[in-house]
Design an enzyme around this catalytic site. Structure first.
Site, PDB file in Angstrom:
ATOM      1  N   CYS A  32      -0.869   3.792  -6.422  1.00 27.16           N
ATOM      2  CA  CYS A  32      -1.767   3.119  -5.471  1.00 27.16           C
ATOM      3  C   CYS A  32      -1.935   1.697  -5.978  1.00 27.16           C
ATOM      4  CB  CYS A  32      -3.113   3.841  -5.433  1.00 27.16           C
ATOM      5  SG  CYS A  32      -4.394   2.967  -4.513  1.00 27.16           S
ATOM      6  N   CYS A  91       0.869  -1.180   0.000  1.00 30.24           N
ATOM      7  CA  CYS A  91       0.000   0.000   0.000  1.00 30.24           C
ATOM      8  C   CYS A  91       0.904   1.228   0.000  1.00 30.24           C
ATOM      9  CB  CYS A  91      -0.862  -0.040   1.267  1.00 30.24           C
ATOM     10  SG  CYS A  91      -1.900   1.409   1.517  1.00 30.24           S
TER      11      CYS A  91
HETATM   12  N1  DGL Z   1      -3.849   0.414  -2.022  1.00 35.14           N
HETATM   13  C1  DGL Z   1      -3.692   1.620  -1.267  1.00 35.14           C
HETATM   14  C2  DGL Z   1      -2.478   2.391  -1.761  1.00 35.14           C
HETATM   15  O1  DGL Z   1      -1.627   1.833  -2.441  1.00 35.14           O
HETATM   16  C3  DGL Z   1      -4.978   2.363  -1.255  1.00 35.14           C
HETATM   17  C4  DGL Z   1      -5.020   3.441  -0.240  1.00 35.14           C
HETATM   18  C5  DGL Z   1      -6.380   3.752   0.299  1.00 35.14           C
HETATM   19  O2  DGL Z   1      -6.965   2.873   0.935  1.00 35.14           O
HETATM   20  O3  DGL Z   1      -6.816   4.890   0.130  1.00 35.14           O
HETATM   21  O4  DGL Z   1      -2.289   3.546  -1.479  1.00 35.14           O
END
Ligand code: DGL
Length: 259
Positions: A183, A73
């Site tokens: 993301c 993440c």
């Molecule tokens: N997969 C997360 C990232 O890479 C998502 C972040 C979120 O939950 O806003 O930032």
């Protein structure tokens, strides 16, 4: 050598894009994936809140015997990895938007970055951008609303298409030739993004680089699993498990867990 699992966590289902890269590069490794979908999105939360959630996820993975933790993440990495590394002995692998390769390769001297507010406002992101963006226009765009739609399984919805059109237009106007996906949920949108973007625009994400770095660090710590048995992949979600299954396959070992 260690047959202990690689621990992976994300604010939800998006980190499975990283899990897929890990599985392809490290076919003998066992894995445990945590989808903290109950608390998604992380992107609009404060640094303190993101750190608190990252600590909770890390402790569960350590409790489950993980030998390394992949923070799949960008938002959690850019806001919490420094503190996680200070607090725990286990090695951590993080993920950050791939600004460096985009900045090095751009011909038009303009690149786009689509990421969460949490990532775009983080200190780590600013440091990396300052380091590599000399003489290059960086068009930053918050992907507000994208993660919640993916968490609801609405990848191919009208709402998603409208959001992507809206967010990509200023980048097209700025003549970008690289779009950085900052993301881990966003690689699932690549087919739609390719339909919106002019054909000279390349899309970059950091998934493969994260898998390579994980392999390197496991090797450095003598933690690679050379046991060529069929590996075990366990998935835990603290919300509905159907969306996770739709992204990784219904045959996978997916469990609901209140964490
Ligand atoms: N997969 C997360 C990232 O890479 C998502 C972040 C979120 O939950 O806003 O930032």
């Amino acid at each position: 050598m260690s047959s202990k699992p690689i621990g992976i966590f994300d604010s939800g289902v998006g980190g499975t894009s990283i899990w897929k890269e890990l599985k392809a590069l490290l076919p003998f490794e066992n894995t445990i994936y945590l989808a903290d979908s109950k608390n998604a999105p992380y992107g609009n939360k404060s640094k303190e809140a993101i750190l608190g959630l990252s600590i909770k996820n890390t402790e569960l993975l350590i409790e489950k015997g993980c030998k390394i933790i992949v923070v799949a993440c960008n938002t959690a990495t850019t806001n919490a990895i420094k503190e996680l590394r200070e607090k725990y002995d286990v090695p951590f692998i993080g993920i950050e938007p791939a600004i460096k390769p985009a900045a090095l390769k751009t011909q038009t001297k303009a690149i786009g970055i689509l990421a969460t507010k949490g990532t775009l406002t983080s200190e780590l992101f600013h440091k990396t951008t300052d380091l590599y963006s000399n003489g290059i226009r960086v068009v930053e765009q918050e992907g507000e609303g994208i993660v919640p739609l993916i968490e609801l399984g609405k990848i191919h919805s009208e709402e998603m298409h409208a959001l992507l059109q809206l967010y990509i237009k200023p980048m097209i106007d700025a003549n970008i030739d690289y779009l950085v996906l900052g993301c881990t949920h966003y690689p699932y949108l690549i087919p739609q993004l390719l339909n919106i973007l002019p054909s000279n625009v390349n899309i970059i994400d950091s998934g493969e680089a994260v898998a390579k770095q994980t392999k390197t660090v496991l090797g450095q710590h003598n933690l690679l699993n050379s046991n060529a048995q069929k590996p075990k992949h366990l998935f835990y979600s603290n919300s509905e498990t159907e969306i996770l299954a739709s992204l990784i396959g219904k045959d996978k070992d997916i469990h609901y867990l209140d964490f």
